[in-house]
Design a protein around this motif. Structure first.
Motif, PDB file in Angstrom:
ATOM      1  N   ALA A 249      26.153  65.835 -29.556  1.00 63.59           N
ATOM      2  CA  ALA A 249      24.844  65.421 -29.024  1.00 63.59           C
ATOM      3  C   ALA A 249      24.867  65.495 -27.499  1.00 63.59           C
ATOM      4  O   ALA A 249      25.877  65.209 -26.857  1.00 63.59           O
ATOM      5  N   ASP A 250      23.752  65.874 -26.927  1.00 61.39           N
ATOM      6  CA  ASP A 250      23.609  65.980 -25.475  1.00 61.39           C
ATOM      7  C   ASP A 250      23.531  64.568 -24.884  1.00 61.39           C
ATOM      8  O   ASP A 250      22.482  63.933 -24.894  1.00 61.39           O
ATOM      9  N   GLN A 251      24.658  64.083 -24.391  1.00 61.28           N
ATOM     10  CA  GLN A 251      24.764  62.709 -23.885  1.00 61.28           C
ATOM     11  C   GLN A 251      23.837  62.466 -22.693  1.00 61.28           C
ATOM     12  O   GLN A 251      23.224  61.410 -22.584  1.00 61.28           O
ATOM     13  N   GLU A 252      23.714  63.431 -21.821  1.00 62.12           N
ATOM     14  CA  GLU A 252      22.875  63.276 -20.624  1.00 62.12           C
ATOM     15  C   GLU A 252      21.408  63.078 -21.009  1.00 62.12           C
ATOM     16  O   GLU A 252      20.731  62.186 -20.491  1.00 62.12           O
ATOM     17  N   THR A 253      20.923  63.882 -21.938  1.00 58.99           N
ATOM     18  CA  THR A 253      19.535  63.759 -22.397  1.00 58.99           C
ATOM     19  C   THR A 253      19.344  62.450 -23.149  1.00 58.99           C
ATOM     20  O   THR A 253      18.337  61.764 -22.965  1.00 58.99           O
ATOM     21  N   MET A 254      20.320  62.080 -23.975  1.00 58.77           N
ATOM     22  CA  MET A 254      20.225  60.840 -24.737  1.00 58.77           C
ATOM     23  C   MET A 254      20.087  59.642 -23.796  1.00 58.77           C
ATOM     24  O   MET A 254      19.218  58.795 -23.995  1.00 58.77           O
ATOM     25  N   ILE A 255      20.919  59.566 -22.767  1.00 62.61           N
ATOM     26  CA  ILE A 255      20.864  58.445 -21.828  1.00 62.61           C
ATOM     27  C   ILE A 255      19.560  58.476 -21.043  1.00 62.61           C
ATOM     28  O   ILE A 255      18.933  57.433 -20.816  1.00 62.61           O
ATOM     29  N   ALA A 256      19.093  59.647 -20.666  1.00 63.75           N
ATOM     30  CA  ALA A 256      17.825  59.752 -19.941  1.00 63.75           C
ATOM     31  C   ALA A 256      16.667  59.233 -20.790  1.00 63.75           C
ATOM     32  O   ALA A 256      15.774  58.542 -20.282  1.00 63.75           O
ATOM     33  N   LYS A 257      16.674  59.532 -22.072  1.00 63.93           N
ATOM     34  CA  LYS A 257      15.613  59.070 -22.974  1.00 63.93           C
ATOM     35  C   LYS A 257      15.773  57.588 -23.331  1.00 63.93           C
ATOM     36  O   LYS A 257      14.789  56.892 -23.545  1.00 63.93           O
ATOM     37  N   ALA A 258      17.016  57.113 -23.412  1.00 65.46           N
ATOM     38  CA  ALA A 258      17.277  55.731 -23.815  1.00 65.46           C
ATOM     39  C   ALA A 258      17.053  54.727 -22.688  1.00 65.46           C
ATOM     40  O   ALA A 258      16.937  53.540 -22.934  1.00 65.46           O
ATOM     41  N   THR A 259      16.995  55.220 -21.455  1.00 62.32           N
ATOM     42  CA  THR A 259      16.729  54.328 -20.327  1.00 62.32           C
ATOM     43  C   THR A 259      15.288  54.538 -19.869  1.00 62.32           C
ATOM     44  O   THR A 259      14.768  55.640 -19.907  1.00 62.32           O
ATOM     45  N   GLY A 260      14.680  53.484 -19.434  1.00 62.80           N
ATOM     46  CA  GLY A 260      13.290  53.548 -18.992  1.00 62.80           C
ATOM     47  C   GLY A 260      13.179  53.942 -17.532  1.00 62.80           C
ATOM     48  O   GLY A 260      14.154  54.329 -16.893  1.00 62.80           O
ATOM     49  N   ARG A 261      11.976  53.800 -16.995  1.00 63.86           N
ATOM     50  CA  ARG A 261      11.723  54.153 -15.588  1.00 63.86           C
ATOM     51  C   ARG A 261      12.563  53.315 -14.639  1.00 63.86           C
ATOM     52  O   ARG A 261      12.882  53.750 -13.545  1.00 63.86           O
ATOM     53  N   THR A 262      12.914  52.111 -15.051  1.00 59.75           N
ATOM     54  CA  THR A 262      13.713  51.223 -14.206  1.00 59.75           C
ATOM     55  C   THR A 262      15.186  51.599 -14.199  1.00 59.75           C
ATOM     56  O   THR A 262      15.955  51.086 -13.404  1.00 59.75           O
ATOM     57  N   GLY A 263      15.581  52.475 -15.110  1.00 53.62           N
ATOM     58  CA  GLY A 263      16.984  52.857 -15.229  1.00 53.62           C
ATOM     59  C   GLY A 263      17.764  51.946 -16.145  1.00 53.62           C
ATOM     60  O   GLY A 263      18.974  52.065 -16.264  1.00 53.62           O
ATOM     61  N   ASN A 264      17.068  51.021 -16.807  1.00 54.21           N
ATOM     62  CA  ASN A 264      17.705  50.095 -17.744  1.00 54.21           C
ATOM     63  C   ASN A 264      17.515  50.578 -19.173  1.00 54.21           C
ATOM     64  O   ASN A 264      16.549  51.283 -19.468  1.00 54.21           O
ATOM     65  N   LEU A 265      18.423  50.157 -20.042  1.00 55.29           N
ATOM     66  CA  LEU A 265      18.307  50.473 -21.468  1.00 55.29           C
ATOM     67  C   LEU A 265      16.975  49.940 -21.982  1.00 55.29           C
ATOM     68  O   LEU A 265      16.609  48.793 -21.718  1.00 55.29           O
ATOM     69  N   ARG A 266      16.238  50.775 -22.683  1.00 50.19           N
ATOM     70  CA  ARG A 266      14.916  50.401 -23.181  1.00 50.19           C
ATOM     71  C   ARG A 266      15.020  49.347 -24.277  1.00 50.19           C
ATOM     72  O   ARG A 266      16.007  49.238 -24.971  1.00 50.19           O
ATOM     73  N   ALA A 267      13.954  48.591 -24.401  1.00 52.06           N
ATOM     74  CA  ALA A 267      13.890  47.534 -25.408  1.00 52.06           C
ATOM     75  C   ALA A 267      12.827  47.879 -26.433  1.00 52.06           C
ATOM     76  O   ALA A 267      11.875  48.577 -26.101  1.00 52.06           O
ATOM     77  N   PRO A 268      12.963  47.416 -27.629  1.00 50.62           N
ATOM     78  CA  PRO A 268      14.148  46.749 -28.157  1.00 50.62           C
ATOM     79  C   PRO A 268      15.233  47.763 -28.475  1.00 50.62           C
ATOM     80  O   PRO A 268      14.961  48.943 -28.676  1.00 50.62           O
ATOM     81  N   THR A 269      16.451  47.291 -28.495  1.00 49.39           N
ATOM     82  CA  THR A 269      17.578  48.105 -28.937  1.00 49.39           C
ATOM     83  C   THR A 269      18.260  47.353 -30.068  1.00 49.39           C
ATOM     84  O   THR A 269      18.602  46.188 -29.924  1.00 49.39           O
ATOM     85  N   LEU A 270      18.425  48.039 -31.170  1.00 44.86           N
ATOM     86  CA  LEU A 270      18.997  47.446 -32.374  1.00 44.86           C
ATOM     87  C   LEU A 270      20.225  48.248 -32.776  1.00 44.86           C
ATOM     88  O   LEU A 270      20.192  49.483 -32.779  1.00 44.86           O
ATOM     89  N   ARG A 271      21.285  47.533 -33.094  1.00 40.01           N
ATOM     90  CA  ARG A 271      22.485  48.189 -33.599  1.00 40.01           C
ATOM     91  C   ARG A 271      22.660  47.784 -35.046  1.00 40.01           C
ATOM     92  O   ARG A 271      22.659  46.607 -35.388  1.00 40.01           O
ATOM     93  N   GLN A 272      22.803  48.781 -35.907  1.00 38.77           N
ATOM     94  CA  GLN A 272      23.070  48.538 -37.317  1.00 38.77           C
ATOM     95  C   GLN A 272      24.276  49.388 -37.678  1.00 38.77           C
ATOM     96  O   GLN A 272      24.174  50.613 -37.809  1.00 38.77           O
ATOM     97  N   GLY A 273      25.418  48.721 -37.813  1.00 34.96           N
ATOM     98  CA  GLY A 273      26.661  49.453 -38.057  1.00 34.96           C
ATOM     99  C   GLY A 273      27.005  50.284 -36.842  1.00 34.96           C
ATOM    100  O   GLY A 273      27.131  49.763 -35.740  1.00 34.96           O
TER     101      GLY A 273
END
Length: 78
Positions: free
Chosen positions: A39-63
């Motif tokens: 998986a393209d890690q750079e694109t994943m992190i860019a999409k997973a973080t918002g305009r503020t540069g923080n991880l977007r909410a909500p974030t859920l981990r299942q397993g």
């Protein structure tokens, strides 16, 4: 962890999501899926973080799967 008190910046998000088997990122009405080590890690992190540069909410981990951002279709399964 309460991300409102301790926001997770892009570097922390990269570490958190690095070991995930699959990461689903809600982007509007679409969901992007990043799976496996190829998986393209750079694109994943860019999409997973918002305009503020923080991880977007909500974030859920299942397993070993993460769901980042809100998508009604995904969360209705839970």
């Amino acid at each position: 962890m309460d991300a409102r008190k301790e926001p997770i910046k892009a570097e922390g998000a990269a570490k958190l999501l690095a070991g995930a088997e699959t990461v689903h990122v809600a982007s509007g009405k679409k969901t992007l899926t990043f799976a496996g080590p190829e998986a393209d890690q750079e694109t994943m992190i860019a999409k997973a973080t918002g305009r503020t540069g923080n991880l977007r909410a909500p974030t859920l981990r299942q397993g070993n799967t993460f769901y980042v951002g809100f998508n009604e279709e995904i969360y209705s399964k839970f």
